[in-house]
Enzyme design. Sequence first.
Site, mmCIF file in Angstrom:
data_model
loop_
_atom_site.group_PDB
_atom_site.id
_atom_site.type_symbol
_atom_site.label_atom_id
_atom_site.label_comp_id
_atom_site.label_asym_id
_atom_site.label_seq_id
_atom_site.Cartn_x
_atom_site.Cartn_y
_atom_site.Cartn_z
ATOM 1 N N THR A 192 49.828 60.676 -33.731
ATOM 2 C CA THR A 192 50.618 61.647 -34.477
ATOM 3 C C THR A 192 51.590 62.261 -33.486
ATOM 4 O O THR A 192 51.390 62.156 -32.285
ATOM 5 C CB THR A 192 49.670 62.718 -35.049
ATOM 6 O OG1 THR A 192 48.822 62.112 -36.018
ATOM 7 C CG2 THR A 192 50.405 63.874 -35.695
ATOM 8 N N ARG A 220 45.175 59.724 -49.145
ATOM 9 C CA ARG A 220 44.436 60.452 -48.111
ATOM 10 C C ARG A 220 45.391 61.359 -47.341
ATOM 11 O O ARG A 220 46.495 60.964 -46.972
ATOM 12 C CB ARG A 220 43.758 59.473 -47.166
ATOM 13 C CG ARG A 220 43.008 60.140 -46.000
ATOM 14 C CD ARG A 220 43.850 60.227 -44.753
ATOM 15 N NE ARG A 220 43.109 60.757 -43.596
ATOM 16 C CZ ARG A 220 43.658 61.062 -42.425
ATOM 17 N NH1 ARG A 220 44.963 60.889 -42.256
ATOM 18 N NH2 ARG A 220 42.926 61.524 -41.441
ATOM 19 N N VAL A 221 44.976 62.582 -47.099
ATOM 20 C CA VAL A 221 45.767 63.540 -46.333
ATOM 21 C C VAL A 221 44.926 64.047 -45.176
ATOM 22 O O VAL A 221 43.773 64.439 -45.361
ATOM 23 C CB VAL A 221 46.226 64.725 -47.214
ATOM 24 C CG1 VAL A 221 46.958 65.759 -46.380
ATOM 25 C CG2 VAL A 221 47.125 64.223 -48.345
ATOM 26 N N GLY A 222 45.489 64.040 -43.991
ATOM 27 C CA GLY A 222 44.787 64.539 -42.820
ATOM 28 C C GLY A 222 45.162 65.976 -42.499
ATOM 29 O O GLY A 222 45.596 66.736 -43.362
ATOM 30 N N THR A 243 46.291 66.571 -32.793
ATOM 31 C CA THR A 243 46.366 65.131 -33.009
ATOM 32 C C THR A 243 44.972 64.547 -32.860
ATOM 33 O O THR A 243 44.255 64.889 -31.920
ATOM 34 C CB THR A 243 47.327 64.455 -32.010
ATOM 35 O OG1 THR A 243 47.176 63.030 -32.106
ATOM 36 C CG2 THR A 243 47.060 64.880 -30.583
ATOM 37 N N GLY A 244 44.578 63.696 -33.793
ATOM 38 C CA GLY A 244 43.247 63.121 -33.692
ATOM 39 C C GLY A 244 42.679 62.764 -35.049
ATOM 40 O O GLY A 244 43.414 62.416 -35.970
#
Length: 323
Positions: A192, A220-222, A243-244
């Site tokens: 990201t 899908r949403v992170g 980020t991850g």
Amino acid sequence: MNKILTSILILSSIYFTVNQQFVFAQTNSGNYTIVIHGGAGGFPENAPDTLKQAYLNSLSEALSIGKNILANGGSSLDAVEKVINYLEDNPLFNAGRGGVFTSEGKHELDASIMFGKDLSTGAVAGVTIIKNPISLARLVMEKTEHVLFAGKGADELGLKLGVPVVHNSYFHTEEQYQSWLKSRMPKQPGETVGCVAIDKFGNITAGTSTGGRQNKLPGRVGDSPLINAGTYADNRTCGVSATGIGELFIRHTVAYRISALMELKGYSLKQACEEVMYKVLPEGAGGIIAVDKDGNYEMIFTTPAMFRAVANSEGLFQTAIWK
């Protein structure tokens, strides 16, 4: 009459004091700091030298864009947006042009931005035609009364507001496509991009943009478009971009948690970041970049690598990949 006059004088005094404090808070200090990440993950140290250098050169170019804006008295909001625009347009990174593929072989992009002066925020999730999601996220913040737009509604808002749009195939890069074809399994998570900056006026901005996780289920949403999880900024404390593995950052409200530890427990930026990354999240969860109200910065990750860069008004200018 005397009571009325006294009340007017008191109110005038309060108004003057408040506005005097506001002006003071926006005084040009001459100091700035900017940090960038291009994702945390498993980039191998034995990767070809040409590829390593391509990443380092790209990080340096992105850092120069943000540093020049801040050095010339520009806002952290502009610096963060323009840095992330560059990273979104660079196919080396999983954001915009280099976004990974969903399980359906398409691209869904997410982004968010937050301005620490007044906690204003904007975000988009699951956009499919927006060339630079971070710019639409900023327009959500500045042109609407809402915080987060998703899917078709976000794409249509982008069309209405006149941001550059592209066909979904624009985000298709051969490298990402071949990786998707070979494995059809999630890649090392965390690729990201993000940027956090404090400008000469003490305003902190944080922004994050992503193509998500390789082979993710459609919809899908992170954490990247979620304020408090993947992005947070408050002039009183700090700005954070994560980020991850997004699900972990959402569950533990990572970005806001770092700010809250500083605000409520008096932690330093270093203490707060280490507490969350080393004691709250499991090993390998990812990384964060952060800048506090005094210009201090942190870039912490628990994966083998994190593309990162930092610059400030004292002459610091560094890029790195591994620990």
